[in-house]
Enzyme design. Structure first.
Site, mmCIF file in Angstrom:
data_model
loop_
_atom_site.group_PDB
_atom_site.id
_atom_site.type_symbol
_atom_site.label_atom_id
_atom_site.label_comp_id
_atom_site.label_asym_id
_atom_site.label_seq_id
_atom_site.Cartn_x
_atom_site.Cartn_y
_atom_site.Cartn_z
ATOM 1 N N GLU A 268 0.848 -1.192 0.000
ATOM 2 C CA GLU A 268 0.000 0.000 0.000
ATOM 3 C C GLU A 268 0.878 1.234 0.000
ATOM 4 O O GLU A 268 1.858 1.308 0.746
ATOM 5 C CB GLU A 268 -0.896 0.083 1.245
ATOM 6 C CG GLU A 268 -2.046 -0.868 1.330
ATOM 7 C CD GLU A 268 -2.894 -0.606 2.583
ATOM 8 O OE1 GLU A 268 -2.790 0.512 3.160
ATOM 9 O OE2 GLU A 268 -3.641 -1.512 2.995
ATOM 10 N N GLU A 322 -13.517 5.762 -0.579
ATOM 11 C CA GLU A 322 -14.399 4.851 0.158
ATOM 12 C C GLU A 322 -15.079 5.621 1.282
ATOM 13 O O GLU A 322 -14.447 5.983 2.277
ATOM 14 C CB GLU A 322 -13.598 3.670 0.698
ATOM 15 C CG GLU A 322 -12.930 2.849 -0.396
ATOM 16 C CD GLU A 322 -11.971 1.811 0.145
ATOM 17 O OE1 GLU A 322 -12.438 0.835 0.765
ATOM 18 O OE2 GLU A 322 -10.749 1.983 -0.055
ATOM 19 N N LYS A 325 -15.068 4.533 5.361
ATOM 20 C CA LYS A 325 -13.868 4.265 6.148
ATOM 21 C C LYS A 325 -13.855 5.175 7.369
ATOM 22 O O LYS A 325 -14.123 6.375 7.271
ATOM 23 C CB LYS A 325 -12.607 4.487 5.312
ATOM 24 C CG LYS A 325 -12.414 3.500 4.183
ATOM 25 C CD LYS A 325 -10.983 3.445 3.699
ATOM 26 C CE LYS A 325 -10.087 2.786 4.739
ATOM 27 N NZ LYS A 325 -8.713 2.606 4.250
ATOM 28 N N GLU A 331 -8.847 9.516 5.185
ATOM 29 C CA GLU A 331 -9.052 8.085 4.996
ATOM 30 C C GLU A 331 -10.100 7.785 3.926
ATOM 31 O O GLU A 331 -10.089 6.715 3.329
ATOM 32 C CB GLU A 331 -9.475 7.428 6.316
ATOM 33 C CG GLU A 331 -8.373 7.332 7.341
ATOM 34 C CD GLU A 331 -7.267 6.382 6.900
ATOM 35 O OE1 GLU A 331 -7.589 5.320 6.334
ATOM 36 O OE2 GLU A 331 -6.094 6.719 7.106
#
Length: 429
Positions: A268, A322, A325, A331
């Protein structure tokens, strides 16, 4: 002149694609997270990934919808076994066999599954049971794969936070935390024995966010103008922080004295395009610079200063923003794309037009949501040589076929289109 330039780009793109296919350089990887309730179908995601020429995808589960959507595509998948299953696999080998039967075997050989991650950042958690269970669970899963004669094609590993290091700078002095050595040393021996990679989640953004007044922004964004940082013990010059972080892990692995060498992959890395008021640097412009420059390095097959001849495999985080999250706003804004399929920021690539997308993401943090995979809005067309594919607008035709043979038949043409797009992205300045 414009046509000549386009052809030159296309030929160069095809050369890069062939090199990647033959192992001459590291291919681009993308993390496909689904902690959201508004994501498009896996078929739509497949179109976007092909536009990026992402030939490697990492999931955080083994979502059957996604694996089925990519069947025959040639994309290599890393699938995930969730944290909550780690203790069970450690104590019950039959659970590992059952998981392989349910999540791996049904998708082979149509889907290319090359690795399974057991948990995520387990060693930097606070659960002592999880720490003790991690390696036994990995061994149990490896044994289950061996029983199916799959260990030569499916690696077993786990991803780590950089917090497993007690120090990371200079890279030559890095080491693992002493309290984690009883877990890491035998885990490294397992990876070496099975030929599996060591995965690290590395985010230079966190270093910049913590101390924006000291950390050079150009250095963390891979800018060529950044002043190099020299490791005085080795004389190696680091033009960016990510390479320094990876070589710090390399030093720590060597210092652990466990056995043979282990490949390091960045499982990541990324940069948020938006954040809270106290999250310095979280802007679309910085995200575009970070990911654009990173993709350029990947396309060039560059290694780190300590291992220049070893192309670094990198998985960008993430495909989509997203919305569910937890944590700070950043985030929820690491995506290359918004849920409607439009780019989250301008990196110089024109995304395929996908009309009528419906959200089908998961609100549970996993990859097994209850959305449909009907591909609403996808225009199904007839590809070359009779191959069924997805028409994504006048710029090209991308196929997600159920037969690898059919995909390979016309992949040369597809590569010209897809790689021209990704080259436009990585040459952004």
């Amino acid at each position: 002149m414009a046509l000549r330039h386009l052809l030159a780009v296309a030929v160069a793109a095809l050369a890069l694609d062939v090199a990647a296919a033959s192992g001459g350089s590291a291919a681009l990887g993308v993390n496909y997270g689904q902690v959201a309730d508004n994501l498009p179908s896996p078929q739509a995601a497949a179109v976007l990934l092909r536009a990026l020429n992402a030939s490697k995808v990492k999931l955080y589960d083994a979502d059957a919808r996604v694996l089925s959507a990519f069947a025959g595509s040639g994309v290599d998948f890393t699938v995930g076994l969730p944290d909550n299953m780690v203790p069970r696999l450690a104590s019950d080998p039959s659970a590992a066999a059952a998981w392989v039967r349910a999540n791996i075997l049904p998708h082979l050989p149509a889907a290319s599954i090359t690795a399974v991650t057991v948990g995520n950042e387990v060693l930097t958690g606070s659960d002592a049971t999880m720490l003790r269970s991690l390696l036994p669970a990995m061994q149990s899963l490896h044994a289950a794969l061996a029983a199916c004669n799959l260990t030569s094609r499916v690696a077993v590993t786990t991803a780590h936070s950089l917090a497993v290091l007690s120090s990371s700078f200079p890279p030559s002095s890095a080491s693992f935390r002493r309290d984690l050595l009883p877990y890491i040393t035998p885990l490294l021996a397992f990876l070496a024995k099975t030929g599996s990679p060591f995965l690290v989640n590395a985010y230079p953004y966190f270093a910049y966010k913590a101390d924006p007044g000291t950390v050079d922004l150009d250095y963390v964004l891979f800018e060529p103008s950044a002043a190099a940082v020299v490791d005085s013990a080795t004389g190696l010059r680091y033009g960016n922080m990510l390479h320094a972080q990876v070589d710090a892990v390399r030093t720590a692995i060597c210092a652990a004295d466990y056995g043979r060498a282990v490949e390091i992959r960045v499982s990541e890395t990324g940069w948020p395009s938006q954040g809270d008021g106290d999250e310095a640097g979280a802007t679309p412009q910085n995200a575009a610079r970070y990911n654009g420059n990173l993709m350029r390095l990947v396309a060039q097959g560059k290694g780190t200063p300590a291992a220049p001849g070893e192309p670094l495999q990198v998985y960008v985080f993430a495909l989509f923003n997203e919305d569910q999250k937890p944590g700070p706003a950043s985030e929820r804004h690491y995506g290359l794309f918004k849920p409607d399929g439009t780019p989250a920021y301008d990196v110089g690539v024109k995304a395929p037009t996908i009309k009528g997308l419906k959200g089908s993401g998961n609100g549970d943090g996993g990859g097994s949501g209850n959305g449909t995979d009907s591909g609403v809005g996808m225009v199904v067309g007839e590809g070359p040589a009779g191959t069924d594919g997805f028409a994504v607008g006048p710029g090209g035709l991308y196929t997600i076929s159920d037969a690898t043979r059919k995909v390979r038949r016309w992949r040369w043409t597809e590569s010209l289109v897809a790689m021209a797009a990704v080259l436009a992205m990585v040459s952004w300045s």
